[in-house]
Design a protein around this motif. Sequence first.
Motif, PDB file in Angstrom:
ATOM      1  N   GLN A  40       0.825  -1.202   0.000  1.00  0.00           N
ATOM      2  CA  GLN A  40       0.000   0.000   0.000  1.00  0.00           C
ATOM      3  C   GLN A  40       0.860   1.253   0.000  1.00  0.00           C
ATOM      4  O   GLN A  40       1.975   1.254   0.504  1.00  0.00           O
ATOM      5  N   ARG A  41       0.332   2.301  -0.604  1.00  0.00           N
ATOM      6  CA  ARG A  41       0.968   3.606  -0.602  1.00  0.00           C
ATOM      7  C   ARG A  41      -0.018   4.578   0.028  1.00  0.00           C
ATOM      8  O   ARG A  41      -1.149   4.673  -0.414  1.00  0.00           O
ATOM      9  N   SER A  42       0.389   5.275   1.077  1.00  0.00           N
ATOM     10  CA  SER A  42      -0.536   6.186   1.742  1.00  0.00           C
ATOM     11  C   SER A  42      -0.008   7.611   1.696  1.00  0.00           C
ATOM     12  O   SER A  42       1.203   7.842   1.683  1.00  0.00           O
ATOM     13  N   TYR A  43      -0.942   8.536   1.664  1.00  0.00           N
ATOM     14  CA  TYR A  43      -0.654   9.960   1.549  1.00  0.00           C
ATOM     15  C   TYR A  43      -1.663  10.722   2.396  1.00  0.00           C
ATOM     16  O   TYR A  43      -2.756  10.229   2.650  1.00  0.00           O
ATOM     17  N   PRO A  44      -1.347  11.959   2.741  1.00  0.00           N
ATOM     18  CA  PRO A  44      -2.374  12.798   3.371  1.00  0.00           C
ATOM     19  C   PRO A  44      -3.512  13.020   2.365  1.00  0.00           C
ATOM     20  O   PRO A  44      -3.265  13.213   1.172  1.00  0.00           O
ATOM     21  N   ALA A  45      -4.761  12.989   2.825  1.00  0.00           N
ATOM     22  CA  ALA A  45      -5.902  13.119   1.918  1.00  0.00           C
ATOM     23  C   ALA A  45      -6.151  14.556   1.488  1.00  0.00           C
ATOM     24  O   ALA A  45      -6.716  14.798   0.434  1.00  0.00           O
ATOM     25  N   GLY A  46      -5.743  15.502   2.289  1.00  0.00           N
ATOM     26  CA  GLY A  46      -5.956  16.893   1.923  1.00  0.00           C
ATOM     27  C   GLY A  46      -5.713  17.810   3.094  1.00  0.00           C
ATOM     28  O   GLY A  46      -5.311  17.371   4.171  1.00  0.00           O
ATOM     29  N   PRO A  47      -5.985  19.084   2.896  1.00  0.00           N
ATOM     30  CA  PRO A  47      -5.702  20.060   3.949  1.00  0.00           C
ATOM     31  C   PRO A  47      -6.564  19.870   5.201  1.00  0.00           C
ATOM     32  O   PRO A  47      -6.198  20.318   6.276  1.00  0.00           O
ATOM     33  N   ASP A  48      -7.696  19.187   5.071  1.00  0.00           N
ATOM     34  CA  ASP A  48      -8.579  18.972   6.224  1.00  0.00           C
ATOM     35  C   ASP A  48      -8.231  17.706   7.002  1.00  0.00           C
ATOM     36  O   ASP A  48      -8.932  17.342   7.939  1.00  0.00           O
ATOM     37  N   GLY A  49      -7.179  17.017   6.606  1.00  0.00           N
ATOM     38  CA  GLY A  49      -6.783  15.794   7.294  1.00  0.00           C
ATOM     39  C   GLY A  49      -7.234  14.560   6.545  1.00  0.00           C
ATOM     40  O   GLY A  49      -7.685  14.614   5.411  1.00  0.00           O
ATOM     41  N   GLY A  50      -7.095  13.433   7.181  1.00  0.00           N
ATOM     42  CA  GLY A  50      -7.471  12.172   6.576  1.00  0.00           C
ATOM     43  C   GLY A  50      -6.299  11.511   5.875  1.00  0.00           C
ATOM     44  O   GLY A  50      -5.205  12.061   5.776  1.00  0.00           O
ATOM     45  N   THR A  51      -6.543  10.316   5.390  1.00  0.00           N
ATOM     46  CA  THR A  51      -5.519   9.506   4.737  1.00  0.00           C
ATOM     47  C   THR A  51      -6.046   8.983   3.421  1.00  0.00           C
ATOM     48  O   THR A  51      -7.189   8.526   3.323  1.00  0.00           O
ATOM     49  N   LEU A  52      -5.208   9.029   2.410  1.00  0.00           N
ATOM     50  CA  LEU A  52      -5.488   8.457   1.105  1.00  0.00           C
ATOM     51  C   LEU A  52      -4.556   7.267   0.946  1.00  0.00           C
ATOM     52  O   LEU A  52      -3.346   7.403   1.118  1.00  0.00           O
ATOM     53  N   LEU A  53      -5.105   6.092   0.666  1.00  0.00           N
ATOM     54  CA  LEU A  53      -4.308   4.880   0.542  1.00  0.00           C
ATOM     55  C   LEU A  53      -4.582   4.275  -0.834  1.00  0.00           C
ATOM     56  O   LEU A  53      -5.739   4.131  -1.228  1.00  0.00           O
ATOM     57  N   ASP A  54      -3.537   3.970  -1.596  1.00  0.00           N
ATOM     58  CA  ASP A  54      -3.650   3.338  -2.910  1.00  0.00           C
ATOM     59  C   ASP A  54      -2.997   1.968  -2.867  1.00  0.00           C
ATOM     60  O   ASP A  54      -1.938   1.803  -2.264  1.00  0.00           O
ATOM     61  N   LEU A  55      -3.617   0.997  -3.513  1.00  0.00           N
ATOM     62  CA  LEU A  55      -2.994  -0.304  -3.700  1.00  0.00           C
ATOM     63  C   LEU A  55      -3.554  -0.946  -4.954  1.00  0.00           C
ATOM     64  O   LEU A  55      -4.629  -0.585  -5.430  1.00  0.00           O
ATOM     65  N   THR A  56      -2.812  -1.897  -5.508  1.00  0.00           N
ATOM     66  CA  THR A  56      -3.236  -2.630  -6.693  1.00  0.00           C
ATOM     67  C   THR A  56      -3.664  -4.020  -6.257  1.00  0.00           C
ATOM     68  O   THR A  56      -2.964  -4.686  -5.507  1.00  0.00           O
TER      69      THR A  56
END
Length: 88
Positions: A40-56
């Motif tokens: 998995q690759r995770s990133y901040p979702a945006g300025p309001d917080g949260g997490t964005l996670l990408d996987l194949t």
Amino acid sequence: MQATQTPSDGYAEVRVVAASPEVARRVAEILRRCFDTTEQRSYPAGPDGGTLLDLTVDTTRAAEPAQSWLETSRSAQATPGGNRPAGK
């Protein structure tokens, strides 16, 4: 992978947006129990917080219960008026 690229046949790019990294990890863990996945690759979702996670996800190497669900899904799609959600 860029958003304009389509994954190879049998693979799906999955994006999870969650309020916290822990919630995103839980979703990724469930997918890993059903399918082979990339790291998995995770990133901040945006300025309001949260997490964005990408996987194949490799749907050609599915484990139970996903394997049974995929077989049922393929059968339904092959028949006219299969049980596909509207707009899909």
